[in-house]
Structure formats: structure tokens, C-alpha cells
Scaffold this motif. Structure first.
Motif, PDB file in Angstrom:
ATOM      1  N   THR A 121      40.358  67.673  80.543  1.00  0.00           N
ATOM      2  CA  THR A 121      39.673  66.658  79.747  1.00  0.00           C
ATOM      3  C   THR A 121      39.975  66.890  78.276  1.00  0.00           C
ATOM      4  O   THR A 121      40.515  67.937  77.900  1.00  0.00           O
ATOM      5  N   PHE A 122      39.632  65.939  77.457  1.00  0.00           N
ATOM      6  CA  PHE A 122      39.641  66.138  76.017  1.00  0.00           C
ATOM      7  C   PHE A 122      38.203  66.420  75.583  1.00  0.00           C
ATOM      8  O   PHE A 122      37.252  66.079  76.296  1.00  0.00           O
ATOM      9  N   VAL A 123      38.089  67.075  74.414  1.00  0.00           N
ATOM     10  CA  VAL A 123      36.791  67.537  73.924  1.00  0.00           C
ATOM     11  C   VAL A 123      36.636  67.116  72.459  1.00  0.00           C
ATOM     12  O   VAL A 123      37.597  67.197  71.691  1.00  0.00           O
ATOM     13  N   VAL A 144      39.621  52.938  71.754  1.00  0.00           N
ATOM     14  CA  VAL A 144      40.907  53.070  72.446  1.00  0.00           C
ATOM     15  C   VAL A 144      40.798  53.706  73.828  1.00  0.00           C
ATOM     16  O   VAL A 144      41.777  53.714  74.583  1.00  0.00           O
ATOM     17  N   CYS A 145      39.651  54.222  74.182  1.00  0.00           N
ATOM     18  CA  CYS A 145      39.545  54.912  75.473  1.00  0.00           C
ATOM     19  C   CYS A 145      39.610  53.901  76.627  1.00  0.00           C
ATOM     20  O   CYS A 145      38.765  53.006  76.721  1.00  0.00           O
ATOM     21  N   PRO A 146      40.594  54.046  77.521  1.00  0.00           N
ATOM     22  CA  PRO A 146      40.761  53.065  78.594  1.00  0.00           C
ATOM     23  C   PRO A 146      39.712  53.153  79.698  1.00  0.00           C
ATOM     24  O   PRO A 146      39.586  52.224  80.502  1.00  0.00           O
ATOM     25  N   VAL A 147      38.974  54.265  79.733  1.00  0.00           N
ATOM     26  CA  VAL A 147      37.977  54.415  80.803  1.00  0.00           C
ATOM     27  C   VAL A 147      36.544  54.496  80.257  1.00  0.00           C
ATOM     28  O   VAL A 147      35.615  54.823  80.990  1.00  0.00           O
ATOM     29  N   ASP A 148      36.395  54.236  78.965  1.00  0.00           N
ATOM     30  CA  ASP A 148      35.074  54.113  78.369  1.00  0.00           C
ATOM     31  C   ASP A 148      34.207  55.354  78.599  1.00  0.00           C
ATOM     32  O   ASP A 148      33.051  55.243  79.018  1.00  0.00           O
ATOM     33  N   CYS A 149      34.791  56.507  78.342  1.00  0.00           N
ATOM     34  CA  CYS A 149      34.054  57.749  78.654  1.00  0.00           C
ATOM     35  C   CYS A 149      33.591  58.499  77.412  1.00  0.00           C
ATOM     36  O   CYS A 149      33.253  59.675  77.496  1.00  0.00           O
ATOM     37  N   ILE A 150      33.589  57.823  76.243  1.00  0.00           N
ATOM     38  CA  ILE A 150      33.129  58.474  75.013  1.00  0.00           C
ATOM     39  C   ILE A 150      31.804  57.844  74.592  1.00  0.00           C
ATOM     40  O   ILE A 150      31.707  56.627  74.435  1.00  0.00           O
ATOM     41  N   GLU A 151      30.805  58.703  74.443  1.00  0.00           N
ATOM     42  CA  GLU A 151      29.455  58.218  74.123  1.00  0.00           C
ATOM     43  C   GLU A 151      28.793  59.102  73.080  1.00  0.00           C
ATOM     44  O   GLU A 151      29.102  60.283  72.982  1.00  0.00           O
ATOM     45  N   TYR A 200      30.655  62.415  72.326  1.00  0.00           N
ATOM     46  CA  TYR A 200      31.060  63.342  73.381  1.00  0.00           C
ATOM     47  C   TYR A 200      31.965  62.627  74.382  1.00  0.00           C
ATOM     48  O   TYR A 200      31.857  61.414  74.580  1.00  0.00           O
ATOM     49  N   ILE A 201      32.807  63.407  75.063  1.00  0.00           N
ATOM     50  CA  ILE A 201      33.693  62.872  76.106  1.00  0.00           C
ATOM     51  C   ILE A 201      33.199  63.362  77.468  1.00  0.00           C
ATOM     52  O   ILE A 201      32.967  64.563  77.654  1.00  0.00           O
ATOM     53  N   ASP A 202      33.055  62.440  78.389  1.00  0.00           N
ATOM     54  CA  ASP A 202      32.616  62.791  79.746  1.00  0.00           C
ATOM     55  C   ASP A 202      33.800  63.395  80.509  1.00  0.00           C
ATOM     56  O   ASP A 202      34.764  62.694  80.836  1.00  0.00           O
ATOM     57  N   ILE A 251      35.045  61.768  83.793  1.00  0.00           N
ATOM     58  CA  ILE A 251      35.678  60.443  83.771  1.00  0.00           C
ATOM     59  C   ILE A 251      36.985  60.439  82.974  1.00  0.00           C
ATOM     60  O   ILE A 251      37.905  59.678  83.278  1.00  0.00           O
ATOM     61  N   CYS A 252      37.084  61.287  81.962  1.00  0.00           N
ATOM     62  CA  CYS A 252      38.298  61.349  81.127  1.00  0.00           C
ATOM     63  C   CYS A 252      39.533  61.536  82.004  1.00  0.00           C
ATOM     64  O   CYS A 252      39.558  62.394  82.890  1.00  0.00           O
ATOM     65  N   ILE A 253      40.553  60.712  81.734  1.00  0.00           N
ATOM     66  CA  ILE A 253      41.794  60.802  82.525  1.00  0.00           C
ATOM     67  C   ILE A 253      42.899  61.525  81.750  1.00  0.00           C
ATOM     68  O   ILE A 253      44.064  61.484  82.119  1.00  0.00           O
ATOM     69  N   ASP A 254      42.487  62.179  80.645  1.00  0.00           N
ATOM     70  CA  ASP A 254      43.431  63.048  79.945  1.00  0.00           C
ATOM     71  C   ASP A 254      44.620  62.268  79.382  1.00  0.00           C
ATOM     72  O   ASP A 254      45.728  62.793  79.308  1.00  0.00           O
ATOM     73  N   CYS A 255      44.384  61.036  78.963  1.00  0.00           N
ATOM     74  CA  CYS A 255      45.511  60.201  78.500  1.00  0.00           C
ATOM     75  C   CYS A 255      45.925  60.522  77.072  1.00  0.00           C
ATOM     76  O   CYS A 255      47.053  60.242  76.666  1.00  0.00           O
ATOM     77  N   ALA A 284      44.878  59.159  74.303  1.00  0.00           N
ATOM     78  CA  ALA A 284      44.873  58.020  73.373  1.00  0.00           C
ATOM     79  C   ALA A 284      43.895  58.218  72.215  1.00  0.00           C
ATOM     80  O   ALA A 284      44.123  57.741  71.103  1.00  0.00           O
ATOM     81  N   CYS A 285      42.803  58.911  72.458  1.00  0.00           N
ATOM     82  CA  CYS A 285      41.778  59.070  71.425  1.00  0.00           C
ATOM     83  C   CYS A 285      42.192  60.046  70.325  1.00  0.00           C
ATOM     84  O   CYS A 285      41.809  59.891  69.170  1.00  0.00           O
ATOM     85  N   GLU A 286      42.948  61.047  70.686  1.00  0.00           N
ATOM     86  CA  GLU A 286      43.226  62.152  69.759  1.00  0.00           C
ATOM     87  C   GLU A 286      43.810  61.695  68.421  1.00  0.00           C
ATOM     88  O   GLU A 286      43.289  62.063  67.357  1.00  0.00           O
TER      89      GLU A 286
HETATM   90  S1  SF4 Z   1      41.845  61.414  76.623  1.00  0.00           S
HETATM   91 FE1  SF4 Z   1      41.928  59.218  77.190  1.00  0.00          FE
HETATM   92  S2  SF4 Z   1      40.434  59.027  78.804  1.00  0.00           S
HETATM   93 FE2  SF4 Z   1      39.996  60.939  77.789  1.00  0.00          FE
HETATM   94  S3  SF4 Z   1      38.482  60.442  76.255  1.00  0.00           S
HETATM   95 FE3  SF4 Z   1      40.464  60.308  75.246  1.00  0.00          FE
HETATM   96  S4  SF4 Z   1      41.044  58.153  75.437  1.00  0.00           S
HETATM   97 FE4  SF4 Z   1      39.385  58.514  76.910  1.00  0.00          FE
END
Ligand code: SF4
Ligand code: SF4
Length: 96
Positions: free
Chosen positions: A2-4, A20-27, A53-55, A58-62, A64-66
Motif C-alpha cells: 500500500t501507499f502511506v 486522482v485515486c482510482p479506487v477512492d481509498c483516501i479519507e 489516510y490511505i486504506d 483497498i489501495c491498489i498500489d498504483c 498515482a497519488c504520490e
Molecule cells: S497508490 Fe493508487 S490506489 Fe493507492 S492511494 Fe494512491 S492513488 Fe489510491
């Protein structure tokens, strides 16, 4: 994996990563709309107590957020600087 989100987010919370999160896992502890309102109102004291925070479930490690984060608060789990180790658990605990 995951990302943190680590300490630099605290008091910044500009929410670029959320968009930008494709799975909406940042809250955050409050809604993104509420955070934006606080920013518009210039309430830095309230912002100083908030981070997002990142769940990890659910995070798919893409990744994109970084690059979106203006304060470089986001790291892949294995790359979290040791001084911010506790943030891996803090992110996960937010979703328990
Ligand atoms: S790495 Fe991708 S899936 Fe995970 S929090 Fe960032 S944008 Fe969302
Ligand atoms: S982009 Fe960075 S500072 Fe903004 S909310 Fe996301 S982690 Fe926090």
C-alpha cells in the motif's frame, strides 16, 4: 502493498491525492468538502490537527497519488522514512 500518508500532510491536507485515486481509498477524519471549507476560511489551527489516510485494504498500489502531493507526504509502504514509521499503522488504524 500500500501507499502511506506521513507527517507532512498534517496542516496541509490540500486533497490533491484524493482527486486522482482510482479506487477512492483516501479519507480524512472529516469530509473532503469540509476540509476545503476550512481551507477557504483560513482556519489553520483546525487544519493543523488533520491529515488524510490511505486504506491499505483497498489501495491498489498504483502510485498515482504520490506525485500529486505538494509536500511529499506519500510513500510506498517499504519507502516510508524511518522517522515516520508510525504512520503506516496510523493510516491502517483510521479504517479499523
Ligand atoms: S497508490 Fe493508487 S490506489 Fe493507492 S492511494 Fe494512491 S492513488 Fe489510491
Ligand atoms: S496531497 Fe499530500 S498534503 Fe494533500 S491531502 Fe494528499 S497527502 Fe495530504
Amino acid at each position: 502493498m500500500t501507499f502511506v500518508i506521513a507527517e507532512p500532510c498534517i496542516g496541509t491536507c490540500d486533497t490533491s491525492c484524493v482527486e486522482v485515486c482510482p479506487v477512492d481509498c483516501i479519507e480524512g477524519p472529516i469530509t473532503v468538502d469540509d476540509i476545503k471549507e476550512i481551507q477557504l476560511g483560513g482556519d489553520t489551527a483546525t487544519l493543523a490537527a488533520i491529515q488524510l489516510y490511505i486504506d491499505p485494504e483497498i489501495c491498489i498500489d498504483c502510485g498515482a497519488c504520490e506525485p500529486e502531493c505538494p509536500v511529499e507526504a506519500i510513500f510506498e509502504e517499504d519507502d516510508v522514512p524511518s522517522k515516520w514509521d508510525k504512520f503506516t499503522k496510523l493510516n491502517a488504524d483510521h479504517f479499523v
